[in-house]
Design a protein around this motif. Structure first.
Motif, short mmCIF file in Angstrom:
data_model
loop_
_atom_site.label_atom_id
_atom_site.label_comp_id
_atom_site.label_asym_id
_atom_site.label_seq_id
_atom_site.Cartn_x
_atom_site.Cartn_y
_atom_site.Cartn_z
N TYR A 4 0.95 -1.15 0.10
CA TYR A 4 0.00 0.02 -0.01
C TYR A 4 1.02 1.29 -0.15
O TYR A 4 1.69 1.44 0.71
N PHE A 5 0.72 2.38 -0.99
CA PHE A 5 1.36 3.44 -0.98
C PHE A 5 0.66 4.52 -0.67
O PHE A 5 -0.49 4.54 -1.64
N LEU A 6 0.87 5.56 -0.29
CA LEU A 6 -0.05 6.77 -0.02
C LEU A 6 0.89 7.99 -0.31
O LEU A 6 2.04 8.17 0.10
N ASN A 7 0.51 8.45 -1.44
CA ASN A 7 1.32 9.67 -1.87
C ASN A 7 1.05 10.95 -0.99
O ASN A 7 0.02 10.80 -0.02
N TYR A 8 2.05 11.84 -0.98
CA TYR A 8 1.99 13.05 0.22
C TYR A 8 0.87 13.64 -0.19
O TYR A 8 0.36 14.26 0.65
N LEU A 9 0.40 13.87 -1.38
CA LEU A 9 -0.91 14.80 -1.50
C LEU A 9 -2.01 14.09 -0.96
O LEU A 9 -2.97 14.86 -0.70
N ASP A 10 -2.03 12.72 -1.09
CA ASP A 10 -3.18 11.92 -0.29
C ASP A 10 -3.15 12.12 1.33
O ASP A 10 -4.09 12.62 1.85
N GLU A 11 -1.90 12.04 1.62
CA GLU A 11 -1.71 12.60 3.08
C GLU A 11 -2.44 14.12 3.70
O GLU A 11 -2.88 14.12 4.45
N LEU A 12 -1.87 14.92 2.65
CA LEU A 12 -2.48 16.11 2.95
C LEU A 12 -3.84 16.46 2.79
O LEU A 12 -4.57 17.28 3.70
N VAL A 43 -9.68 24.82 -0.88
CA VAL A 43 -10.54 24.43 0.27
C VAL A 43 -11.87 24.36 0.19
O VAL A 43 -12.62 23.19 0.81
N THR A 44 -12.50 24.87 -0.60
CA THR A 44 -13.97 24.72 -1.14
C THR A 44 -14.04 23.40 -1.76
O THR A 44 -15.21 22.33 -1.57
N HIS A 45 -12.99 23.05 -2.68
CA HIS A 45 -13.06 21.81 -3.20
C HIS A 45 -12.78 20.51 -2.20
O HIS A 45 -13.55 19.58 -2.47
N LEU A 46 -12.05 20.63 -1.19
CA LEU A 46 -11.85 19.81 -0.04
C LEU A 46 -13.10 19.60 0.52
O LEU A 46 -13.50 18.44 1.05
N GLU A 201 -6.02 17.26 -9.52
CA GLU A 201 -7.59 17.28 -9.44
C GLU A 201 -8.26 18.09 -10.48
O GLU A 201 -9.40 18.14 -10.58
N GLN A 202 -7.57 18.71 -11.30
CA GLN A 202 -7.83 19.54 -12.82
C GLN A 202 -8.90 20.50 -12.13
O GLN A 202 -10.08 20.64 -12.42
#
Length: 301
Positions: A4-12, A43-46, A201-202
């Protein structure tokens, strides 16, 4: 079993989603502070991701200086319409008309600092107990002192020495009547992280972030866009340059940089080579060594 690999962007992203859900769990009436800039857009996207398939449960709150880029307002209204969001607007012009604040005069006059009074009035009138912002610690040294949950007293003031500990990501949103919090879900992100995330995320962003030809004036070591609010000084001349903006604010203080980056990929490559902070072209931050912290202590974003 596959690794299992978690990209740093996934962590953030995961951290930011957790903070947003904590805000919804602990506060009664939160809002997202929306400026139309890349950070508030992220932030709105998140927030959309955090509560999908439900709608974003937070209204957007925009403090309108009246000196915005037209492209910013157009983008804001389009986003609100497409996402079915509620929009609350605080007007700096109304604060001026009511005598709550006084218009600045002079060459480097700006309405940026006037937003503080309008923001605090809007928070009080709408009974907001938490305002979610897109502030990041890498932007400016004063922002580096912020916690995820940043306490404000009953005057809206920030005391960096009186913040709650956040050990093990446990957030304390307890408050007395009249107090409120600011929450910063992407506090640990860098400018590079934001652009890589937008690319991945485009996410749609205002055209101002892309290189384009524009009438500008060289002032305070940056290219200030020509507008109806800009008064030329002796020796200044209007030029046409291909520029883009790294950060968006009042049109009177937001400086552009010469650039050919007209795609997200080119912007990411350009930012990777930058050695100056993105707020280096904001004239309001150049007023003093502690300009940002002074404004934040009074209740600024």
């Amino acid at each position: 079993m596959s690794k299992y690999f978690l990209n740093y962007l996934d962590e953030l992203e995961s951290e930011a989603l957790f903070v947003l859900r904590e805000v919804w769990a602990q506060f009664e009436n939160p809002v997202i502070l929306f400026s139309g800039g890349k950070d508030s857009i992220v932030v709105t996207h998140l927030a959309h991701k955090a509560f999908y398939p439900a709608k974003v449960p937070f209204p957007l709150m925009h403090i309108d200086t009246g000196h915005n880029f037209p492209e910013t307002i157009e983008f804001r209204d389009k986003l609100v319409s497409e996402k079915g969001l509620q929009l609350l607007v605080g007007s700096v012009q109304q604060s001026i008309d009511e005598g709550r604040v006084a218009e600045e005069r002079g060459k480097n006059a700006t309405r940026n600092i006037l937003q503080t009074t309008t923001l605090l009035d809007a928070i009080e009138s709408h009974k907001i107990d938490c305002a979610i912002g897109g502030g990041r610690r890498d932007e400016e040294k004063a922002r580096a002192k912020e916690r995820f949950f940043s306490h404000r007293d009953d005057f809206g003031q920030w005391d960096p020495k009186n913040q709650r500990p956040e050990l093990w990501n446990l957030f304390n949103g307890k408050q007395f009547e009249g107090e409120h919090f600011r929450a910063f879900p992407i506090s640990n992100w860098t400018e590079m992280d934001v652009w890589n995330y937008i690319l991945r995320e485009q996410i749609e962003i205002p055209s101002l972030y892309y290189a384009h030809k524009r009438q500008v004036v060289w002032r305070n070591d940056s290219w200030i866009p020509v507008s109806e609010y800009l008064k030329l000084e002796p020796g200044e001349a209007i030029e046409i340059k291909k520029i883009r903006f790294r950060t968006l604010g009042d049109i009177t203080i937001t400086g552009g940089i010469e650039s050919d980056a007209d795609t997200l990929e080119k912007i990411v490559a350009e930012v990777a080579a930058m050695r100056q902070t993105e707020r280096g072209n904001r004239t309001d931050d150049k007023r003093s060594e502690s300009a940002m912290e002074d404004r934040k202590r009074e209740g600024y974003f």
